[in-house]
Motif scaffolding. Structure first.
Motif, PDB file in Angstrom:
ATOM      1  N   GLU A   1       1.047  20.600  17.357  1.00  0.00           N
ATOM      2  CA  GLU A   1       1.110  19.146  17.324  1.00  0.00           C
ATOM      3  C   GLU A   1       2.313  18.652  16.518  1.00  0.00           C
ATOM      4  OE1 GLU A   1      -0.812  17.194  18.914  1.00  0.00           O
ATOM      5  OE2 GLU A   1      -2.615  18.353  19.400  1.00  0.00           O
ATOM      6  N   ALA A   2       2.935  17.574  16.993  1.00  0.00           N
ATOM      7  CA  ALA A   2       4.005  16.931  16.223  1.00  0.00           C
ATOM      8  C   ALA A   2       3.408  16.278  14.980  1.00  0.00           C
ATOM      9  CB  ALA A   2       4.711  15.886  17.079  1.00  0.00           C
ATOM     10  N   LEU A   3       4.169  16.282  13.903  1.00  0.00           N
ATOM     11  CA  LEU A   3       3.734  15.651  12.658  1.00  0.00           C
ATOM     12  C   LEU A   3       4.030  14.160  12.711  1.00  0.00           C
ATOM     13  CD1 LEU A   3       5.221  18.280  10.188  1.00  0.00           C
ATOM     14  CD2 LEU A   3       2.844  18.108  10.929  1.00  0.00           C
ATOM     15  N   ARG A   4       3.117  13.361  12.215  1.00  0.00           N
ATOM     16  CA  ARG A   4       3.311  11.916  12.102  1.00  0.00           C
ATOM     17  C   ARG A   4       3.175  11.572  10.623  1.00  0.00           C
ATOM     18  NH1 ARG A   4      -0.563   9.012  14.153  1.00  0.00           N
ATOM     19  NH2 ARG A   4       0.659   7.294  14.991  1.00  0.00           N
ATOM     20  N   TRP A   5       4.301  11.508   9.931  1.00  0.00           N
ATOM     21  CA  TRP A   5       4.302  11.310   8.483  1.00  0.00           C
ATOM     22  C   TRP A   5       4.707   9.889   8.124  1.00  0.00           C
ATOM     23  CZ3 TRP A   5       6.924  16.363   6.279  1.00  0.00           C
ATOM     24  CH2 TRP A   5       5.990  17.404   6.341  1.00  0.00           C
ATOM     25  N   SER A   6       4.066   9.367   7.096  1.00  0.00           N
ATOM     26  CA  SER A   6       4.341   8.009   6.638  1.00  0.00           C
ATOM     27  C   SER A   6       4.466   7.998   5.118  1.00  0.00           C
ATOM     28  CB  SER A   6       3.209   7.066   7.072  1.00  0.00           C
ATOM     29  OG  SER A   6       3.348   5.799   6.469  1.00  0.00           O
ATOM     30  N   GLN A   7       5.467   7.276   4.627  1.00  0.00           N
ATOM     31  CA  GLN A   7       5.679   7.114   3.185  1.00  0.00           C
ATOM     32  C   GLN A   7       5.793   5.627   2.874  1.00  0.00           C
ATOM     33  OE1 GLN A   7       6.136   9.609   0.520  1.00  0.00           O
ATOM     34  NE2 GLN A   7       5.649   7.693  -0.501  1.00  0.00           N
ATOM     35  N   THR A   8       5.066   5.156   1.875  1.00  0.00           N
ATOM     36  CA  THR A   8       5.110   3.740   1.506  1.00  0.00           C
ATOM     37  C   THR A   8       5.654   3.559   0.092  1.00  0.00           C
ATOM     38  OG1 THR A   8       2.821   3.795   0.707  1.00  0.00           O
ATOM     39  CG2 THR A   8       3.171   3.142   3.005  1.00  0.00           C
ATOM     40  N   VAL A   9       6.257   2.395  -0.145  1.00  0.00           N
ATOM     41  CA  VAL A   9       6.707   2.011  -1.483  1.00  0.00           C
ATOM     42  C   VAL A   9       6.275   0.575  -1.745  1.00  0.00           C
ATOM     43  CG1 VAL A   9       8.697   3.568  -1.521  1.00  0.00           C
ATOM     44  CG2 VAL A   9       8.975   1.241  -0.661  1.00  0.00           C
ATOM     45  N   ASP A  10       5.945   0.273  -2.987  1.00  0.00           N
ATOM     46  CA  ASP A  10       5.662  -1.090  -3.437  1.00  0.00           C
ATOM     47  C   ASP A  10       6.801  -1.526  -4.350  1.00  0.00           C
ATOM     48  OD1 ASP A  10       3.029  -1.892  -2.370  1.00  0.00           O
ATOM     49  OD2 ASP A  10       2.357  -0.100  -3.418  1.00  0.00           O
ATOM     50  N   VAL A  11       7.355  -2.706  -4.076  1.00  0.00           N
ATOM     51  CA  VAL A  11       8.525  -3.170  -4.823  1.00  0.00           C
ATOM     52  C   VAL A  11       8.312  -4.614  -5.293  1.00  0.00           C
ATOM     53  CG1 VAL A  11      11.038  -3.415  -4.812  1.00  0.00           C
ATOM     54  CG2 VAL A  11       9.951  -1.762  -3.278  1.00  0.00           C
ATOM     55  N   ILE A  12       8.747  -4.893  -6.517  1.00  0.00           N
ATOM     56  CA  ILE A  12       8.774  -6.263  -7.037  1.00  0.00           C
ATOM     57  C   ILE A  12      10.237  -6.673  -7.199  1.00  0.00           C
ATOM     58  CG2 ILE A  12       8.262  -7.762  -9.002  1.00  0.00           C
ATOM     59  CD1 ILE A  12       5.738  -6.185  -9.467  1.00  0.00           C
ATOM     60  N   PHE A  13      10.625  -7.730  -6.467  1.00  0.00           N
ATOM     61  CA  PHE A  13      11.977  -8.277  -6.543  1.00  0.00           C
ATOM     62  C   PHE A  13      11.947  -9.600  -7.309  1.00  0.00           C
ATOM     63  CE2 PHE A  13      11.864  -5.858  -2.575  1.00  0.00           C
ATOM     64  CZ  PHE A  13      13.060  -5.158  -2.592  1.00  0.00           C
ATOM     65  N   ARG A  14      12.986  -9.866  -8.049  1.00  0.00           N
ATOM     66  CA  ARG A  14      13.175 -11.208  -8.600  1.00  0.00           C
ATOM     67  C   ARG A  14      13.615 -12.148  -7.478  1.00  0.00           C
ATOM     68  NH1 ARG A  14      13.858 -12.405 -14.082  1.00  0.00           N
ATOM     69  NH2 ARG A  14      13.547 -10.623 -15.481  1.00  0.00           N
ATOM     70  N   ILE A  15      13.288 -13.420  -7.621  1.00  0.00           N
ATOM     71  CA  ILE A  15      13.749 -14.434  -6.679  1.00  0.00           C
ATOM     72  C   ILE A  15      14.892 -15.202  -7.326  1.00  0.00           C
ATOM     73  CG2 ILE A  15      13.145 -16.510  -5.386  1.00  0.00           C
ATOM     74  CD1 ILE A  15      10.287 -15.541  -5.306  1.00  0.00           C
ATOM     75  N   LYS A  16      16.017 -15.276  -6.616  1.00  0.00           N
ATOM     76  CA  LYS A  16      17.160 -16.026  -7.149  1.00  0.00           C
ATOM     77  C   LYS A  16      16.920 -17.524  -7.001  1.00  0.00           C
ATOM     78  CE  LYS A  16      20.792 -12.598  -6.302  1.00  0.00           C
ATOM     79  NZ  LYS A  16      22.051 -12.337  -5.580  1.00  0.00           N
TER      80      LYS A  16
ATOM     81  N   LEU B   1       0.917 -10.551 -14.868  1.00  0.00           N
ATOM     82  CA  LEU B   1       1.916 -10.916 -13.869  1.00  0.00           C
ATOM     83  C   LEU B   1       3.270 -11.117 -14.539  1.00  0.00           C
ATOM     84  CD1 LEU B   1      -0.107 -13.511 -11.750  1.00  0.00           C
ATOM     85  CD2 LEU B   1       0.380 -11.128 -11.166  1.00  0.00           C
ATOM     86  N   PRO B   2       4.366 -10.834 -13.815  1.00  0.00           N
ATOM     87  CA  PRO B   2       5.699 -11.092 -14.390  1.00  0.00           C
ATOM     88  C   PRO B   2       5.857 -12.569 -14.749  1.00  0.00           C
ATOM     89  CG  PRO B   2       5.849  -9.748 -12.401  1.00  0.00           C
ATOM     90  CD  PRO B   2       4.435 -10.222 -12.478  1.00  0.00           C
ATOM     91  N   ASP B   3       6.627 -12.844 -15.803  1.00  0.00           N
ATOM     92  CA  ASP B   3       6.830 -14.230 -16.242  1.00  0.00           C
ATOM     93  C   ASP B   3       8.086 -14.827 -15.615  1.00  0.00           C
ATOM     94  OD1 ASP B   3       8.684 -12.738 -17.531  1.00  0.00           O
ATOM     95  OD2 ASP B   3       8.201 -13.429 -19.566  1.00  0.00           O
ATOM     96  N   TYR B   4       8.430 -14.387 -14.406  1.00  0.00           N
ATOM     97  CA  TYR B   4       9.582 -14.915 -13.678  1.00  0.00           C
ATOM     98  C   TYR B   4       9.200 -14.992 -12.199  1.00  0.00           C
ATOM     99  CZ  TYR B   4       9.957  -9.867 -13.004  1.00  0.00           C
ATOM    100  OH  TYR B   4       9.669  -8.553 -12.731  1.00  0.00           O
ATOM    101  N   PRO B   5       9.889 -15.806 -11.400  1.00  0.00           N
ATOM    102  CA  PRO B   5       9.588 -15.867  -9.962  1.00  0.00           C
ATOM    103  C   PRO B   5       9.849 -14.505  -9.308  1.00  0.00           C
ATOM    104  CG  PRO B   5      10.955 -17.716 -10.641  1.00  0.00           C
ATOM    105  CD  PRO B   5      10.938 -16.764 -11.792  1.00  0.00           C
TER     106      PRO B   5
END
Length: 230
Positions: free
Chosen positions: A215-230, A23-27
């Motif tokens: 048929e119409a296309l139903r496309w989905s794209q996901t991202v995983d992000v880690i942000f620092r907390i100020k 795990l990251p060593d910051y919040p």
């Protein structure tokens, strides 16, 4: 007695220590964002088998070749193309004959020709295991747009969580994206995905499938992000 107990506890706690060290060593805040769009396709693909049965394998092979020639005659340069592969022969002991089968893959680049082409294919004998799927020629551009939308969604989610604790979102420290998903396939409206069927096989489609419909296309794209907390 105490020494074995200490060793045993150390072994038990080792996986937890290893997990914590990853795990990251910051919040931080970890969020997942999603970009979703319903898009009209501009190209399609058709997969099916040509199958003939005969006690004489040469006659069965000739029937498959004749049908393949008819399929090729339906193709129009620049609008559609067909390729045949995996021709195979199988002896059917119970029926005392041979089955000769060839898989056909068609790419339709002009969907205005989809309906008449599909009608002609459905009228041909010896055609079975029909499967259709649709896509976009500018898939990479659409994927980039969906990724940008997913990033904004992840940012919004992170800001909402941080605000709940009176905090603010800081810099991005890590980000990864998932594979573009075709949700049309996921909900069972299509038998396959145009871009991610690496080993394409012909699937059995529902009996009530409308092969003439686009048929119409139903496309989905996901991202995983880690942000620092100020």
């Amino acid at each position: 007695m105490f020494k074995p107990l200490v060793v045993a506890l150390a072994l038990v706690l080792l996986p937890f220590a290893a997990q914590a060290s990853n795990l990251p060593d910051y919040p931080f805040i970890h969020t997942t964002g999603e970009g979703f769009a319903m898009i009209a396709p501009d190209m399609g693909e058709i997969d099916f088998d040509i199958t003939a049965y005969n006690a004489d394998p040469a006659a069965a092979a000739a029937a498959v070749a004749e049908r393949a020639a008819q399929v090729q005659a339906l193709m129009v340069e620049g609008e559609s193309s067909a390729s045949l592969r995996d021709t195979r022969k199988e002896m059917r002991t119970a029926e005392a004959d041979y089955a000769v089968r060839s898989s056909v893959h068609i790419v339709v680049r002009e969907l205005g020709k989809w309906r008449p082409l599909m009608q002609a294919l459905l009228a041909l004998p010896n055609v079975d295991h029909l499967s259709t799927t649709f896509g976009r020629k500018d898939r990479e551009k659409v994927e980039q747009e969906l990724t940008a939308s997913a990033v904004k969604d992840a940012q919004r989610r992170a800001e909402a969580m941080a605000a709940g604790f009176g905090k603010k979102v800081g810099a991005v420290n890590a980000i990864s994206s998932g594979q573009l998903r075709n949700l049309t396939n996921a909900v069972g409206l299509m038998p396959g995905d145009l871009y991610y069927r690496s080993n394409r096989t012909v699937d059995a489609a529902p009996a009530d499938k409308d092969y003439l419909a686009i048929e119409a296309l139903r496309w989905s794209q996901t991202v995983d992000v880690i942000f620092r907390i100020k």
